[in-house]
Write an enzyme that holds these catalytic residues in place. Structure first.
Site, mmCIF file in Angstrom:
data_model
loop_
_atom_site.group_PDB
_atom_site.id
_atom_site.type_symbol
_atom_site.label_atom_id
_atom_site.label_comp_id
_atom_site.label_asym_id
_atom_site.label_seq_id
_atom_site.Cartn_x
_atom_site.Cartn_y
_atom_site.Cartn_z
ATOM 1 N N TYR A 177 0.855 -1.193 0.000
ATOM 2 C CA TYR A 177 0.000 0.000 0.000
ATOM 3 C C TYR A 177 0.884 1.234 0.000
ATOM 4 O O TYR A 177 1.829 1.325 0.790
ATOM 5 C CB TYR A 177 -0.905 0.014 1.239
ATOM 6 C CG TYR A 177 -1.830 1.215 1.297
ATOM 7 C CD1 TYR A 177 -2.855 1.383 0.376
ATOM 8 C CD2 TYR A 177 -1.661 2.200 2.275
ATOM 9 C CE1 TYR A 177 -3.703 2.485 0.420
ATOM 10 C CE2 TYR A 177 -2.507 3.304 2.341
ATOM 11 C CZ TYR A 177 -3.525 3.440 1.402
ATOM 12 O OH TYR A 177 -4.354 4.526 1.454
ATOM 13 N N ASP A 210 9.138 2.525 0.249
ATOM 14 C CA ASP A 210 8.101 3.235 0.971
ATOM 15 C C ASP A 210 8.243 2.854 2.445
ATOM 16 O O ASP A 210 7.805 1.786 2.865
ATOM 17 C CB ASP A 210 6.730 2.850 0.423
ATOM 18 C CG ASP A 210 5.597 3.591 1.117
ATOM 19 O OD1 ASP A 210 5.842 4.159 2.202
ATOM 20 O OD2 ASP A 210 4.471 3.575 0.588
ATOM 21 N N LYS A 240 3.937 9.178 8.581
ATOM 22 C CA LYS A 240 3.574 8.704 9.918
ATOM 23 C C LYS A 240 4.506 9.236 11.029
ATOM 24 O O LYS A 240 4.313 10.358 11.460
ATOM 25 C CB LYS A 240 3.400 7.186 9.892
ATOM 26 C CG LYS A 240 2.251 6.829 8.912
ATOM 27 C CD LYS A 240 1.685 5.446 8.987
ATOM 28 C CE LYS A 240 0.401 5.396 8.157
ATOM 29 N NZ LYS A 240 0.387 4.518 7.016
HETATM 30 C C1 LIG Z 1 -0.073 4.971 5.561
HETATM 31 C C2 LIG Z 1 0.750 4.630 4.376
HETATM 32 C C3 LIG Z 1 0.789 5.445 3.230
HETATM 33 C C4 LIG Z 1 -0.144 6.607 3.037
HETATM 34 O O1 LIG Z 1 0.053 7.613 3.976
HETATM 35 P P1 LIG Z 1 -1.152 8.659 4.241
HETATM 36 O O2 LIG Z 1 -0.522 9.665 5.139
HETATM 37 O O3 LIG Z 1 -2.250 7.865 4.868
HETATM 38 O O4 LIG Z 1 -1.538 9.213 2.922
HETATM 39 C C5 LIG Z 1 1.704 5.152 2.242
HETATM 40 N N1 LIG Z 1 2.524 4.100 2.345
HETATM 41 C C6 LIG Z 1 2.509 3.281 3.407
HETATM 42 C C7 LIG Z 1 3.477 2.160 3.487
HETATM 43 C C8 LIG Z 1 1.607 3.515 4.449
HETATM 44 O O5 LIG Z 1 1.558 2.662 5.480
#
Ligand SMILES: *Cc1c(COP(=O)(O)O)cnc(C)c1O
Length: 442
Positions: free
Chosen positions: A149, A253, A281
């Site tokens: 994701y 990511d 985050k």
């Molecule tokens: C939470 C998340 C995102 C998206 O971040 P948002 O601040 O919710 O847009 C992207 N990549 C990973 C791995 C995530 O866990």
């Protein structure tokens, strides 16, 4: 420990109103708790690792805002930093010293980060990083992994984890066909599939969560810093080698793993440096902040140094930057030792509680992260994760809520233990889990 039936009258009233005003009653899908067959709990406050709801119930919280709150709720140092920043002004649209400091703090910690651009969400950071990767390589296609994701970016929603996995949405309507077609999807931990995809497609980037945690935590093969993944040759090193050999960039990511699984994230723990890193985050300490970062010569393509356009009214916002810096300052060597210990103790305790109750589980963990898959057998891919018994998971999750433990209400997510979780709270969690496993045993 006994099961108390908690009142949820006020939550139910609020949810009834919310459903008329917000799609599904929430502002982000996983909050809705549909996957575990109940309505959401409305929160009034958090302190340390404890959440309080509108009906006055208290819970030990393992969601912690889905990752940002590595120091727990309302940590005094974070609150103080944000309050002081707010008093000086909430946004200027002009550079501030704190933006230089947070960029330096990121570059100092993350091996792949020489130059940094702050943005407001992980989605925005991933979207911007892939634009840069496409510009730098002159290629359009991307390779991503099933169950990965990267936010709700159009082209990255196919076979994505997190809320899409939970709701069983393989591909979102509303995504242009050309965007979807530009994304090549392969199974995680499958070397042959990666090699075959790269032989067939010229891709701008291999995009991966190095410790995927949005299909539940499924570590890469041969991981040194996470347990529960398959043995074998290190998968991340293979991706590094394949990207280099095929003229693609490697983009990690680390929105979840960054600053959580170690000071320099999963890339430092595994000794594999990507070309670009996506962060979010923890870096905002509970306020909206994210970043993308990489080697100087790549990042200098970003406007106004270069021609790849990306901008943001609130990017590098003073409150978010203050919260992020205050959070990073709390993350010293002792903090990482604690995050490692807490995740290991929970993983071991949950594994043995499940075994005692006769419930088959697979538990994976890394510092500050863990997932209990209700699955009998190894979990190396999204297909393995999807084979989990989500009904039993849902029943377990509801049984834990009844005992005052607030877990991510989705099988395809990780628990986020924090620095604020006390030994007493961990003991209480494991005692609740022993009862909950017994309640849901076959
Ligand atoms: C939470 C998340 C995102 C998206 O971040 P948002 O601040 O919710 O847009 C992207 N990549 C990973 C791995 C995530 O866990």
């Amino acid at each position: 420990m006994s099961c108390v039936t908690l009142s949820d009258r006020r939550s139910a009233e609020l949810f009834a109103r919310a459903e008329r005003l917000l799609p599904g009653g929430v502002n982000s899908p996983v909050r809705a708790m549909r996957a575990i067959g109940r309505d959401p709990i409305f929160v009034t406050a958090g302190a340390g690792a404890e959440l309080t709801d509108v009906d006055g119930n208290a819970y030990v919280d393992y969601v912690c805002s889905w990752g940002p709150l590595i120091a727990g709720h309302a940590h005094p140092r974070v609150v103080e930093a944000v309050t002081a920043a707010a008093a000086r002004g909430t946004s200027f649209g002009a550079p501030t010293a704190a933006e230089v400091e947070i960029a330096a703090a990121i570059a100092d910690r993350v091996p792949g980060a020489e130059m940094v651009r702050m943005v407001n969400s992980g989605t925005e950071a991933a979207m911007s990083a892939i634009r840069l990767a496409r510009a730098a390589t002159g290629r359009e296609k991307l390779l991503k992994f099933a169950g990965g994701y990267h936010g709700h970016v159009d082209g990255l929603l196919a076979d994505a984890g997190s809320g899409l996995a939970t709701a069983g949405i393989p591909a979102s309507p509303g995504v242009p066909a050309a965007q979807a077609a530009a994304t090549v999807i392969v199974p995680w931990n499958d070397r042959d599939a990666v090699a075959a995809a790269l032989a067939e497609h010229e891709v701008a980037a291999i995009l991966a969560e190095p410790y995927p945690a949005n299909m539940g935590l499924v570590p890469p093969a041969g991981a040194r810093g996470a347990t529960g993944g398959p043995d074998g040759e290190p998968f991340l090193a293979f991706l590094r080698e394949q990207a280099g050999r095929n003229g693609a960039l490697l983009v990690f990511d680390e929105v979840i793993s960054g600053f959580r699984v170690g000071r320099g994230g999963a890339q430092e723990r595994e000794g594999v440096t990507p070309d670009l890193t996506v962060l979010g985050k923890v870096i905002g300490g509970g306020l909206p902040a994210a970043a993308y970062a990489g080697r100087t010569e790549l990042m200098e393509r970003v406007a106004p140094a270069g021609d790849v356009y990306q901008a943001g009214t609130l990017s590098g916002n003073p409150l978010a930057t203050a919260a992020g810096l205050a959070t990073l300052e709390l993350l010293d060597g002792d903090a990482y030792a604690r995050l490692e210990l807490v995740a290991r103790q929970l993983a071991e305790g949950l594994r043995s509680a499940a075994a005692d109750a006769g419930v088959a589980v697979h538990v994976s963990h890394a510092p500050g992260l863990l997932t209990v898959f209700f699955h009998d057998g190894p979990v190396a891919s999204y297909a393995d994760a999807r084979a989990a018994d989500t009904d039993r998971f849902g029943a377990f999750c509801r049984a834990m809520l009844d005992r005052g433990v607030y877990l991510p209400a989705a099988q395809f997510e990780a628990w986020f233990p924090s620095l604020a979780h006390t030994d007493e709270q961990l003991d209480r969690t494991l005692a609740a889990a022993a009862e909950a496993f017994a309640e849901v045993a076959p």
